[in-house]
Scaffold this motif. Structure first.
Motif, PDB file in Angstrom:
ATOM      1  N   MET A 173      -3.620   0.543  -7.188  1.00 30.51           N
ATOM      2  CA  MET A 173      -3.085  -0.803  -7.292  1.00 30.51           C
ATOM      3  C   MET A 173      -3.272  -1.341  -8.706  1.00 30.51           C
ATOM      4  SD  MET A 173      -4.277  -2.532  -3.656  1.00 30.51           S
ATOM      5  CE  MET A 173      -3.314  -4.019  -3.912  1.00 30.51           C
ATOM      6  N   THR A 218      -2.980   5.356   1.394  1.00 29.22           N
ATOM      7  CA  THR A 218      -3.758   4.312   2.069  1.00 29.22           C
ATOM      8  C   THR A 218      -3.456   4.294   3.560  1.00 29.22           C
ATOM      9  OG1 THR A 218      -3.773   2.967   0.061  1.00 29.22           O
ATOM     10  CG2 THR A 218      -4.263   1.850   2.132  1.00 29.22           C
ATOM     11  N   PHE A 244       0.827  -1.193   0.000  1.00 29.71           N
ATOM     12  CA  PHE A 244       0.000   0.000   0.000  1.00 29.71           C
ATOM     13  C   PHE A 244       0.866   1.250   0.000  1.00 29.71           C
ATOM     14  CE2 PHE A 244      -2.745  -3.078   2.398  1.00 29.71           C
ATOM     15  CZ  PHE A 244      -3.609  -3.313   1.343  1.00 29.71           C
ATOM     16  N   ASN A 282      -7.244   2.291  -3.359  1.00 30.33           N
ATOM     17  CA  ASN A 282      -6.669   1.035  -3.835  1.00 30.33           C
ATOM     18  C   ASN A 282      -7.104   0.721  -5.253  1.00 30.33           C
ATOM     19  OD1 ASN A 282      -5.306   0.580  -1.429  1.00 30.33           O
ATOM     20  ND2 ASN A 282      -7.016  -0.506  -0.506  1.00 30.33           N
TER      21      ASN A 282
END
Length: 819
Positions: free
Chosen positions: A645, A597, A593, A641
């Motif tokens: 990500m 985050t 992360f 995320n």
């Protein structure tokens, strides 16, 4: 002697008076008023929390970072650097000798009892590191003696704790006191970490591929674990536990979703006896075969097991003689005065002035500060020592030096100080010393010199150490590379344990979200115009809140009885317990992360812990605002995320956990509302508000509240983002994108049992006739309860199948046969 018996006689500022950088720093701080100093203090610790350094389930921090750095001039630094480099070289040679030819024992320089009575001397490690350095990474604790000279009072070899903290502190300073950083030139740390990275990631002979390197850590979620995660992320190496590894064909392998991957290098942050349950402690959580892979030259291990012999302090009395014998030169950086009690003269010296010493038992971690013992305890100690004096080492307690420290309130005070210095020995036998250190301060000098084997889990005050230089250098491991590169869109290997934590992170995050949504919908019902009906309606939602985390509430319990365990921080089924589980899994994959985050996780933790001690349920405005903030922060976690990500298996498993949990808990919610109570209009409206579908319902059905369309909307309509059908549709899509399962016979299967289960769950929903779930009077039929319970059972089976296939590596096709 008490902890503060004698004031230190040396002040570090004596070395700063002639430094122009000190004058510039003083001038800069004089321009900052107390309120600004307090603001900088808060910003500095906010940076640490944003980096994830202080996020933990118990909302505590083990260290405070001082605003004023520790300055070390170039002349003073060169003396320390040279002394640490020589000491590193010497200790590496001593370990090689003691686990090899043992010339030091044969020549009588080191008594045999010191080695063979030492619990840290591991016979299985004899000859272990013949083809590599014994001591790749080294640290030592340095403080001032009564003459004002630096000397080493502790060598750190098995777990060189603090290296990640040094990095965290420097990054926090760079982002907080930018103006001061620009005025004072100092040597940067990135070069040292780049060398460490290169040591771990050197390609194997004849191979051009970057090898797989790992940082081996323990499983406890303490400050050391966070440091390891931070360091592994910075060095771009895998953070692994013993359970992530497997010994096969003489090599160490990492269990990943795509199969076993060979590991070439390990940076060990696991205690010696915990590394290999096959050859060392059988109950440890390391990896069986680790020693054998090192012994065969298949694995490079920075500080292999056996190096903890240095940390017992057993070699301190013999350092000067060993340096002359092994290096043919005098010891540059002196050791603290140390006595081996097996020598009668040394024992007599200890008995004459016991208050000056701290005594270490070589067979255990027992430590005796003689000045703090009662008369009875002191008598028992002398009796124990008399039975086996050769098993005891006494170290003199240093007075240390004084250092100015700024407080968060804008004041200043003087504290005792010590340095932890770090150095690196590469495969070419070249030593590099980190141009900085971990500075530690305390009001009591003894506190910095005892219980060092506990690492830094205890509360301590830290200082960033600035080694002054004419010009600054690179401060990042990222650097411009002119050579050609092959483009890649691979996200890297995903260890099975990491996938497991990501999966449960998604589940606990969604569980907390649904509990908070149910609470937000239930609390206004308690202050409705009809208190009796309001409490009846709220009870259904509160029972769901407890059931969501595994509790079995009394169906006849009052609202007060249901609310009390829900907000108790000691209840394992309460809201705080869900948060702790969420943070536990997030911390276990800290390296996956980004900073945003962790900033949101810190805010989320603070919001949950801001509940009033005794909330007023009839005046819920404050609680509702806190619930709004928690839900908003959780939504931010989803969004960050999703935006940051890569679309790899790491995000996929987290999404799987989220959608599976939402489907499972929504089934439980519908069962609680429609099958365990008689839902009034107020409860139905609260249910729609909780699921964010009230506006959708009104557009379709206007203002009339009917149970059938509500169930259809939240259970069967796959166009509703919070419906069970939508979750199951997404689950099937994501399950089909999981990596192939590798079975014992070497074959791959693209769609295993989890794909079949997901298809069956979706088919069960698609084949359901909503009209059969309610009778003509809009009362729920038994078929609704059966359907919801069947869905919950299948969803739990899907979760178990994913766990067995991808996290536990159990071959489902190799079942036991009954004969």
């Amino acid at each position: 002697m008490s902890l503060n018996a004698e004031p230190p006689i040396y002040n570090e500022q004596q070395h700063w008076q002639g430094l122009p950088q000190w004058q510039a720093m003083q001038h800069w701080w004089q321009q900052q008023n107390p309120s600004r100093q307090s603001q900088l203090y808060n910003e500095l610790h906010h940076q640490l929390r944003e980096n994830g350094a202080a996020v933990d389930p118990w909302h505590t921090s083990a260290r405070q970072l001082d605003l004023q750095p520790w300055l070390i001039g170039s002349e003073q630094w060169h003396a320390l650097e040279s002394g640490v480099a020589q000491r590193h070289k010497l200790l590496n040679a001593m370990l090689a000798d003691l686990y090899g030819p043992q010339s030091l024992l044969q020549q009588g320089i080191v008594p045999a009892d010191v080695v063979y009575l030492n619990a840290s001397f591991l016979l299985p490690c004899a000859g272990l590191a013949a083809a590599q350095p014994w001591l790749s990474l080294f640290a030592c604790d340095v403080g001032r003696n009564s003459d004002g000279q630096f000397c080493v009072y502790n060598d750190v070899s098995r777990v060189p704790a603090g290296l990640g903290h040094v990095l965290e502190h420097r990054l926090a300073f760079n982002n907080t006191t930018t103006e001061l950083n620009n005025q004072i030139k100092k040597t940067q740390l990135a070069g040292f970490f780049r060398q460490l990275q290169q040591l771990l990631q050197q390609p194997a002979p004849g191979s051009s591929q970057l090898p797989l390197a790992a940082l081996l850590t323990h499983q406890q979620r303490d400050t050391a674990y966070f440091e390891h995660a931070f360091l592994a992320n910075y060095l771009d190496i895998a953070l692994v536990h013993g359970a992530d590894l497997m010994f096969k064909d003489g090599k160490l392998w990492l269990k990943t979703l795509s199969g076993l991957q060979p590991i070439q290098s390990v940076l060990r942050y696991l205690e010696d006896n915990s590394c290999d349950p096959l050859e060392l402690a059988p109950t440890s959580n390391g990896c069986a075969g680790l020693l054998q892979s090192i012994r065969q030259g298949q694995l490079f291990c920075a500080n292999p097991p056996g190096t903890s012999l240095l940390e017992s302090g057993a070699l301190l009395p013999f350092m000067a003689q060993a340096c002359q014998f092994l290096l043919a030169e005098p010891l540059q950086l002196a050791s603290v005065t140390a006595l081996w009690c097996g020598n009668s003269d040394a024992l007599s010296q200890l008995q004459q002035q016991p208050q000056r010493y701290c005594v270490q038992h070589l067979n255990s971690d027992q430590q005796f500060v003689l000045s703090q013992l009662t008369d009875a305890e002191l008598a028992a100690f002398w009796q124990q020592l008399a039975k086996q004096p050769q098993a005891f080492i006494a170290k003199e307690i240093l007075p240390l030096s004084q250092l100015p420290c700024l407080t968060g309130s804008g004041g200043s005070e003087s504290q005792s100080a010590a340095l932890r210095l770090f150095s690196l020995l590469d495969k070419q036998q070249e030593i590099a010393v980190l141009p900085g250190a971990l500075g530690r301060t305390n009001h009591h000098p003894l506190a910095l010199q005892t219980q060092l084997n506990q690492g830094f889990n205890q509360q301590f005050n830290a200082k960033d150490v600035w080694v002054l230089a004419e010009t600054s250098h690179s401060s990042s491991l990222l650097h411009n590379a002119r050579s050609s590169v092959t483009l890649s869109r691979q996200a890297g290997l995903l260890p099975s344990r990491v996938a497991d934590h990501l999966f449960w992170l998604g589940r606990y995050n969604e569980r907390l979200n649904l509990i908070c949504r149910a609470l937000r919908a239930a609390l206004p019902l308690l202050s409705s115009d009809d208190p009796k009906q309001g409490q009846y309606d709220a009870r259904a939602l509160l029972q769901f809140c407890l059931q969501a985390n595994g509790a079995t509430p009394d169906p006849d319990a009052t609202v007060e009885v249901l609310l009390q365990p829900l907000f108790s921080d000691s209840n394992p089924q309460g809201l705080v317990a869900v948060l702790k589980n969420l943070l536990f899994n997030a911390q276990s994959v800290r390296e996956y992360f980004g900073e945003d985050t962790w900033y949101v996780l810190d805010r989320l933790q603070s919001a949950v812990y801001s509940w009033p001690a005794q909330p007023d349920w009839l005046q819920p405005a404050e609680l509702l605002r806190t619930l709004d903030e928690i839900i908003l922060l959780q939504t931010a976690i989803y969004g960050i995320n999703s935006e940051t990500m890569t679309r790899s298996h790491s995000l996929r498993f987290m999404d799987l956990g989220q959608h599976l949990e939402r489907a499972l808990q929504t089934c439980g919610l519908l069962h609680s509302v429609f099958c365990q109570t008689t839902a009034a209009d107020s409860l139905l409206e609260a249910l729609l508000r909780m699921a964010d579908t009230l506006l959708t319902y009104r557009r379709r059905y206007h203002s009339a509240l009917h149970p059938l369309p509500i169930v259809d909307l939240l259970l069967l309509d796959d166009s509703t983002p919070r419906s069970v059908s939508y979750q199951c549709t997404v689950l099937l899509q994501k399950v089909k994108m999981l990596p192939p399962q590798q079975f014992a016979n070497g074959t791959n299967q693209l769609q295993g049992n989890q794909s079949q289960l997901a298809s069956e769950i979706l088919a069960l929903l698609q084949q359901t006739d909503p009209q059969q779930l309610f009778d003509a009077e809009q009362q729920p039929q038994l078929a609704l309860s059966h359907l919801l319970l069947q869905l919950q059972l299948r969803l739990r089976q899907l979760s178990d199948t994913i766990t067995l296939s991808y996290f536990s590596h159990i071959d489902l096709h190799n079942q036991w046969q009954r004969f």
